[in-house]
Design a protein around this motif. Sequence first.
Motif, PDB file in Angstrom:
ATOM      1  N   LEU A 268     -34.424 -11.632  -3.052  1.00  7.36           N
ATOM      2  CA  LEU A 268     -35.224 -12.475  -3.942  1.00  7.36           C
ATOM      3  C   LEU A 268     -36.304 -13.251  -3.196  1.00  7.36           C
ATOM      4  O   LEU A 268     -37.283 -13.682  -3.802  1.00  7.36           O
ATOM      5  N   PHE A 269     -36.102 -13.423  -1.877  1.00 10.80           N
ATOM      6  CA  PHE A 269     -36.982 -14.322  -1.125  1.00 10.80           C
ATOM      7  C   PHE A 269     -37.753 -13.595  -0.019  1.00 10.80           C
ATOM      8  O   PHE A 269     -37.231 -12.675   0.617  1.00 10.80           O
TER       9      PHE A 269
ATOM     10  N   ILE B 175     -27.480 -17.294  -8.278  1.00  9.79           N
ATOM     11  CA  ILE B 175     -28.822 -17.832  -8.500  1.00  9.79           C
ATOM     12  C   ILE B 175     -29.336 -17.262  -9.821  1.00  9.79           C
ATOM     13  O   ILE B 175     -29.240 -16.056 -10.056  1.00  9.79           O
ATOM     14  N   PHE B 176     -29.847 -18.145 -10.670  1.00  5.65           N
ATOM     15  CA  PHE B 176     -30.310 -17.729 -11.992  1.00  5.65           C
ATOM     16  C   PHE B 176     -31.812 -17.944 -12.160  1.00  5.65           C
ATOM     17  O   PHE B 176     -32.346 -18.973 -11.745  1.00  5.65           O
ATOM     18  N   TYR B 177     -32.453 -16.984 -12.783  1.00 10.40           N
ATOM     19  CA  TYR B 177     -33.805 -17.187 -13.288  1.00 10.40           C
ATOM     20  C   TYR B 177     -33.666 -17.773 -14.691  1.00 10.40           C
ATOM     21  O   TYR B 177     -32.879 -17.266 -15.504  1.00 10.40           O
TER      22      TYR B 177
ATOM     23  N   VAL C 195     -41.132 -23.129  -6.142  1.00 12.36           N
ATOM     24  CA  VAL C 195     -40.502 -22.025  -5.398  1.00 12.36           C
ATOM     25  C   VAL C 195     -41.290 -20.716  -5.379  1.00 12.36           C
ATOM     26  O   VAL C 195     -40.909 -19.783  -4.678  1.00 12.36           O
ATOM     27  N   ASN C 196     -42.363 -20.613  -6.141  1.00 17.60           N
ATOM     28  CA  ASN C 196     -43.114 -19.358  -6.207  1.00 17.60           C
ATOM     29  C   ASN C 196     -43.530 -18.832  -4.846  1.00 17.60           C
ATOM     30  O   ASN C 196     -43.526 -17.613  -4.601  1.00 17.60           O
ATOM     31  N   GLU C 197     -43.886 -19.719  -3.947  1.00 21.50           N
ATOM     32  CA  GLU C 197     -44.324 -19.272  -2.625  1.00 21.50           C
ATOM     33  C   GLU C 197     -43.202 -18.623  -1.825  1.00 21.50           C
ATOM     34  O   GLU C 197     -43.450 -17.872  -0.874  1.00 21.50           O
ATOM     35  N   TYR C 198     -41.952 -18.895  -2.195  1.00 19.88           N
ATOM     36  CA  TYR C 198     -40.804 -18.312  -1.488  1.00 19.88           C
ATOM     37  C   TYR C 198     -40.309 -17.014  -2.127  1.00 19.88           C
ATOM     38  O   TYR C 198     -39.614 -16.227  -1.487  1.00 19.88           O
TER      39      TYR C 198
END
Length: 247
Positions: free
Chosen positions: A162-163, A207-209, A240-243
Amino acid sequence: MKHIIIFAVLLFSMNRCSKELVFEDQSFQKKTTLPCKKNCPHINVRIPIAKDVPVVADSINKKVFSVLKEIIYFGEKPYTSANYNGLLSSFIGSYEKLQKEYPRDVFGWEAEIEGSIKYQSDSILNIEIKHYTYTGGAHGYQGLRSLIFDPETGKSIPNNKLFKDRNAFKAFAEKKFRVKYKIPENQPINATGYQFEEEKFELPQNIFYTDKGLLLYYNPYEAASYSDGPKELLLSYKEVNEYLSIK
């Protein structure tokens, strides 16, 4: 010619619709056939079943089922059941075997499982499984499971995918966790009573979206005691978008 073009457009539209992934909630129930006066052992499952795109749906459904097999079991290993009815029968069968071996004891077994579509976009499908099981002891166990899929392929996406940089995101999340739960920056992460292994902050297993942001969800025992309950940290997508490697 005009009619041919219109027909082609309609055919294309119908073809796209026929390939759209859809979900149908299905329910399964099972209870013991042994005599009981109250708290009769039972299990209820309600789960979304993917349909209409065979390969993708099959991949998603198999993963969801395998996770339920991990949640619903008694003993050292998950049941070997191949479908939901068999899985529920195995759970009740474990209770009935135990009851016959120890007829004077009372075992108020139960399980409640409910799955739902937590988040869905062109790049993310997030299924949440809320579960509670009790097979004896002081209390049962309840929690949430997050299953993240690529909606185009049906393949499961593990958290480490995810990251862009998992360690960088973890450092960011720790700062946010400390602020929310009032843990001094210059103190160990467990200084105020948390129970992270080896005194090191770690990202949760689930982890949830969500529509509001990325939710880090710690089930009981994962970061704190059962009595302290689950812990959660909601981070806006702006933060968190940048990650994120998948949005």
